[in-house]
Design an enzyme around this catalytic site. Structure first.
Site, mmCIF file in Angstrom:
data_model
loop_
_atom_site.group_PDB
_atom_site.id
_atom_site.type_symbol
_atom_site.label_atom_id
_atom_site.label_comp_id
_atom_site.label_asym_id
_atom_site.label_seq_id
_atom_site.Cartn_x
_atom_site.Cartn_y
_atom_site.Cartn_z
ATOM 1 N N ARG A 184 7.227 -1.539 -2.177
ATOM 2 C CA ARG A 184 5.765 -1.641 -2.265
ATOM 3 C C ARG A 184 5.148 -0.315 -2.751
ATOM 4 O O ARG A 184 4.106 -0.311 -3.409
ATOM 5 C CB ARG A 184 5.203 -2.034 -0.897
ATOM 6 C CG ARG A 184 3.758 -2.508 -0.922
ATOM 7 C CD ARG A 184 3.365 -3.137 0.400
ATOM 8 N NE ARG A 184 2.062 -3.771 0.379
ATOM 9 C CZ ARG A 184 0.999 -3.338 1.049
ATOM 10 N NH1 ARG A 184 1.096 -2.268 1.802
ATOM 11 N NH2 ARG A 184 -0.143 -3.997 0.986
ATOM 12 N N ILE A 239 -4.262 -4.714 -3.102
ATOM 13 C CA ILE A 239 -2.929 -5.269 -2.929
ATOM 14 C C ILE A 239 -2.944 -5.844 -1.519
ATOM 15 O O ILE A 239 -3.402 -5.190 -0.581
ATOM 16 C CB ILE A 239 -1.841 -4.186 -3.114
ATOM 17 C CG1 ILE A 239 -0.446 -4.747 -2.843
ATOM 18 C CG2 ILE A 239 -2.060 -2.973 -2.263
ATOM 19 C CD1 ILE A 239 0.680 -3.764 -3.252
ATOM 20 N N SER A 240 -2.503 -7.089 -1.365
ATOM 21 C CA SER A 240 -2.668 -7.765 -0.073
ATOM 22 C C SER A 240 -1.794 -7.132 1.000
ATOM 23 O O SER A 240 -0.780 -6.503 0.712
ATOM 24 C CB SER A 240 -2.306 -9.249 -0.199
ATOM 25 O OG SER A 240 -3.001 -9.812 -1.276
ATOM 26 N N GLN A 241 -2.204 -7.350 2.255
ATOM 27 C CA GLN A 241 -1.441 -6.917 3.430
ATOM 28 C C GLN A 241 -0.055 -7.578 3.370
ATOM 29 O O GLN A 241 0.033 -8.773 3.061
ATOM 30 C CB GLN A 241 -2.228 -7.417 4.643
ATOM 31 C CG GLN A 241 -1.647 -7.096 5.984
ATOM 32 C CD GLN A 241 -2.438 -7.821 7.084
ATOM 33 O OE1 GLN A 241 -3.363 -8.583 6.813
ATOM 34 N NE2 GLN A 241 -2.051 -7.584 8.321
ATOM 35 N N PRO A 242 1.033 -6.857 3.644
ATOM 36 C CA PRO A 242 2.369 -7.461 3.544
ATOM 37 C C PRO A 242 2.483 -8.776 4.339
ATOM 38 O O PRO A 242 3.066 -9.753 3.858
ATOM 39 C CB PRO A 242 3.285 -6.395 4.143
ATOM 40 C CG PRO A 242 2.561 -5.110 3.951
ATOM 41 C CD PRO A 242 1.103 -5.426 4.008
#
Ligand code: SAM
Length: 664
Positions: free
Chosen positions: A38, A64-67
């Site tokens: 990431r 960028i989205s939360q994992p």
């Protein structure tokens, strides 16, 4: 100094703590998340946050989205080795990389051309040759390669686009955030069951950037009204210079005009923009001395835990009460209260109190809720002496929390993930028991019983806090500030209708949250709650600085360091104040809406908040937020150059620190 970051370890931790422990079981997906780097998909200056449990800013004001959200969406798509997948909203390319680890072919569309190109380059760099990136409006899909086994839309739209539903194979799955308001959606999964039939189910609330396109929102919507044209900074600077009360030295600055403005307020909130600046401690100590000596204030409430402050309070009021065998302020961040500046104030308070009858002495109190184990120890010690039967009961009830006393955050995680049972029932039952015992009139006015009940409140709220904290987000913050507010109200009530309180805490807790970015995140704070409760009887003061040094750690649980505070950023309140070229000033902000000063300052600007951790390398991201200063505070105190507090020496004794103040 650059720090080597062990990304691989962080990545494994992230998969275990944020994803597997929240119930995602698909081994192939967990392995894919453990493989994708990431850190290679975010701006390099955010590297150290790569595996945080949160979305991060990327180019073009996108995220960028939360994992965990990436994993949840992909899990819901049920992707197999031979799947063809369409992703709408390539963003950084990170989710496409995870998809490429699992599927046969991935088609991904991004509406910003530069982002599509950057994502393409990153994916090639990392060897993902089965991902095809296109620039365009993904709300219309990518019909040439349809039908797809799975479609994931990584941006929120008002409805599921028909075109996308029709590009699914029969049996195919589509996952997308849908909501009537941009910025707040439900995650929806649609399954195409027949040629003309689809089922749909709700997977929970999410927050995504908007899907902008023909089948999405027509143009980038904003949830906030358009800002009014900004007055030029020159006007703002002149307005401040006209209205402020300048001083050269905070130790001799005239406090009388400020005291007149405070007037009859019952609650005075005195903030700070760092947790380690000497001038802030000393100036608010000066102000508090005036409030105690001449304006009838008898409570000084700190952003610190109840049982720890109770020990210092015993010293300040010379209360002859037995102490338990644990140490106050022994845990990180010790310097926040265990410092020369605070000790000077406590010693002044003690000297003053010694000349007064017990009922007229001013007290210290802690509003915060981290110290679950100290509260349990204090409560058991008290009950052992005053009510041994209740002590036995308390030991049984709190036994549930005992294994976790050194690491309550681990308790929260274990309770939430089902690895350990929740102790909620025990903690609230004990609190109810204490409250029942205090119904007795003699105990209602007995300060030791009041103290015991506050410890029981702390344990019950902390038990919940550590569980809620596991999910991140606004709830944990709100719970903590609501606990602080309720504790303050109970203190005022206990000490009677004439009681007045000064609160010392960070600006983030005391400036009205509704005037800052916190509101958009659903966060409230002590300042907002006090204003709502006390109205103009509450006077909130913020303190800020431009540059200097500060005592802070580089990471949570790290040692105290003396760090240089960077000059404030362009476009911040701090930069504006610095440009007045005044070493210090008081700036009264409580005015009518059409007050020229308020009008000149009405545009929200950046504001800096340094807590117990300071990361100058990532300052903009880690320490700045937007605030509308005249709505946030009733008064702003400026000290252009500041220096670090002087921590008291701490001596390790059997793994814990020496009691403070010395001599107790
Ligand atoms: N999946 C991405 C990642 O891993 O970094 C995060 C996606 S981000 C939350 C949403 C992206 O959708 C933004 O980059 C935005 O520009 C893009 N977007 C919004 N509307 C779009 C549209 N109609 N077509 C394609 N992309 C769109």
């Amino acid at each position: 100094m650059s720090i080597e970051i062990d990304y691989e370890r962080l990545r494994r931790e992230m998969v275990r703590r944020q994803i597997a422990s929240r119930g995602i079981r698909d081994e192939a997906l967990l392995e894919a998340m453990a493989r994708v780097r990431r850190e290679g998909y975010i701006p390099s200056w955010l590297g150290e946050f790569a595996y945080e449990d949160s979305p991060l800013p990327i180019e073009e004001e996108q995220t960028i989205s939360q994992p965990y959200i990436v994993a949840t969406m992909i899990d819901a798509l049920k992707i197999g080795r031979s799947s063809r997948v369409l992703e709408v909203g390539t963003g950084s390319g990170y989710a496409a990389a995870v998809l490429a680890e699992l599927a046969s072919e991935v088609y991904t569309i991004e509406r910003h051309a530069s982002m599509a190109q950057a994502a393409h380059d990153r994916l090639r760099r990392d060897g993902y040759h089965n991902v095809h990136v296109q620039h365009g409006d993904g709300s219309l899909g990518w019909p040439e390669n349809s039908p797809y086994d799975a479609i994931v839309v990584a941006a929120g739209g008002p409805r599921i686009p028909e075109t996308l539903k029709r590009q699914l194979k029969v049996g195919g799955r589509l996952v997308m955030p849908v909501g009537k308001e941009p910025g707040l959606q439900q995650l929806v999964r649609v399954v195409r069951t027949h040629e003309d039939r689809w089922t749909s189910e709700d997977l929970g609330a999410v927050r995504f950037v908007p899907l902008v396109g023909e089948q999405g929102w027509r143009e980038e919507p904003t949830s906030a009204p358009a800002p009014r044209p900004a007055p030029v900074d020159e006007d703002a600077r002149t307005a401040i210079m006209r209205r402020c009360e300048p001083f050269v030295d905070h130790d001799s600055a005239d406090l009388q005009p400020l005291l007149r403005r405070i007037g009859d307020a019952r609650v005075v909130l005195v903030g700070e923009s760092t947790h380690g600046t000497s001038e802030f401690y000393r100036l608010r100590a000066r102000l508090t001395r005036e409030l105690v000596e001449k304006h009838g204030f008898t409570i000084v409430a700190l952003e610190a835990d109840w049982p720890d402050v109770a020990r210092i309070d015993r010293h300040a009021r010379d209360l002859r009460v037995p102490d338990e065998a644990w140490e106050a302020f022994a845990l990180f961040p010790t310097w926040m209260w265990r410092n020369e500046e605070t000790r000077e104030f406590v010693e002044w308070l003690r000297d003053r109190n010694l000349g007064l009858p017990a009922e007229r002495r001013a007290r210290l109190a802690g509003l915060d809720l981290y110290a679950m184990s100290n509260s349990i120890a204090a409560l058991l010690g008290f009950l052992d002496r005053r009510d041994p039967a209740a002590a036995t009961l308390a030991r049984e009830r709190y036994a549930c929390l005992t294994p976790w006393q050194r690491d309550p955050a681990a308790y929260g995680r274990a309770a939430v993930t089902g690895a350990y049972r929740s102790c909620e029932g025990e903690a609230t039952a004990m609190l109810r028991e204490l409250m029942r015992k205090r119904l007795d009139q003699a105990r209602r006015v007995d300060e030791r019983w009041f103290d015991a009940e506050q410890n029981a409140h702390l344990v019950a709220d902390a038990e919940l806090y550590y569980r809620v904290m596991y999910y991140g987000g606004a709830d944990a913050w709100n719970l903590r500030d609501r606990h602080m507010h309720r504790t303050l109200l109970r203190l005022l009530e206990f000490h009677g209708p004439a009681a007045k309180a000064v609160v010392w805490a960070h600006n983030l807790h005391l400036g009205d949250a509704s005037a800052t970015d916190m509101a958009a995140r659903g966060e409230t704070n002590l300042g907002e709650l006090c204003r709502a409760h006390h109205g103009r009887d509450c006077y909130a003061i913020g303190l800020g600085t431009h540059h200097g040094t500060v005592a802070a750690a580089s990471h949570w649980d790290g040692p105290v360091e003396f760090k240089r505070v960077r000059p404030a950023l362009e476009g911040s309140w701090e930069r504006l104040c610095h440009e007045t070229r005044t070493p210090g000033f008081f700036l009264p902000l409580r005015g009518e809406e059409d007050d020229p000063l308020r009008r000149a300052l009405e545009r929200p600007r950046l504001q800096r908040a340094i807590g117990v951790v300071y990361r100058p390398e990532t300052e903009r991201h880690s320490h700045y937020f937007h605030a509308d200063l005249p709505r946030q505070f009733d008064e702003w105190i400026w000290i252009d150059q500041t220096s670090a507090v002087t921590p008291l020496p701490t001596r390790e004794r059997d793994g814990v620190l020496e009691t403070w103040p010395s001599g107790l």
